[in-house]
Scaffold this motif. Structure first.
Motif: not given
Lengths: 117, 113
Positions: A6, A20, A22-23, A34, A69, A74-76, A78, A92
């Motif tokens: 992360q 933002t 990130r994962c 999440w 995603r 990866y995923s964000t 925000k 995450c």
């Protein structure tokens, strides 16, 4: 095998700003989750992706939170605009897709500590 | 209303003795239960799990017991070691959904040498 990562590990922002998170899940894990832990309370679910699709976003607090995603990797997450009550640790987690009637353990990242001043 | 409850915020145990951490749940839909261990500034680490079709699962020094009629589970650590000092979270989920886990508030275990 690398674990869930992360970024950033810490973020301090002022109320009204945007942040933002990130994962990066473990490679090959289609499930991505999440969670958030506020003020030493329980860890609470925010949302669940299966690949690039949102499977469950029932835990998202309000429309100031947006998760994506793209491409199923990866995923964000925000937060815009951030409020004081958004402060907490955002975790995450990821897991393999399991066979029907089985369950695969979720592996957690180290979290992002968000402080909104 | 909390669906997973860990009523003891903290527990102190002497090294070598047994640590017993308790967890209660209210939702009958839960059929899978997990224990996670968390050190400061780290994410939760999976420790052990149990499906509702079992009443006991053992892995080395760690054993989880499930009492479905009482909606209660416990984690036994024998013998306890100073390195076991951490916050332990009980979590519950529904197997079929592979969805979110519901966590308790955690119990901070301190194992004293």
């Amino acid at each position: 095998e690398a674990g869930v990562t992360q970024f950033p590990s810490h973020s301090v922002i002022e109320k009204g700003q945007t942040v933002t998170l990130r994962c990066d899940p473990i490679s090959g894990h289609d499930n991505l989750y999440w969670y958030r832990r506020v003020m030493g309370k329980e860890i609470k679910f925010l949302l669940h992706f299966v690949k690039e699709s949102k499977q469950d976003e029932s835990g998202m607090p309000n429309n100031r939170f947006l998760a994506e995603r793209t491409g199923g990797t990866y995923s964000t997450l925000k937060v815009q605009p951030a409020e004081l009550e958004d402060s907490g640790v955002y975790f995450c987690a990821s897991s393999h897709l399991a066979m029907y009637n089985s369950y695969n353990e979720q592996f957690f990242g180290p979290g992002t500590r968000l402080t909104v001043l | 209303d909390q669906q997973v409850k860990q009523n003891s915020p903290s527990l102190s145990v002497q090294e070598g003795r047994i640590s017993i951490l308790n967890c209660d749940y209210t939702n009958s839909m839960f059929d899978y239960f997990l224990w996670y261990k968390k050190y400061p500034a780290e994410g939760p680490t999976f420790l052990i799990s149990i499906s509702s079709i079992k009443d006991k699962n053992e892995d080395g020094r760690f054993t989880v017991f499930l009492n479905k009629s009482a909606k209660h589970l416990s984690l036994h650590i024998v013998p306890s070691q100073p390195g076991d000092s951490a916050v332990y979270f009980c979590a519950a989920g529904v197997e079929r959904s592979q969805g979110n886990l519901i966590f308790g508030k955690g119990t901070k275990l301190s194992v004293k040498p």
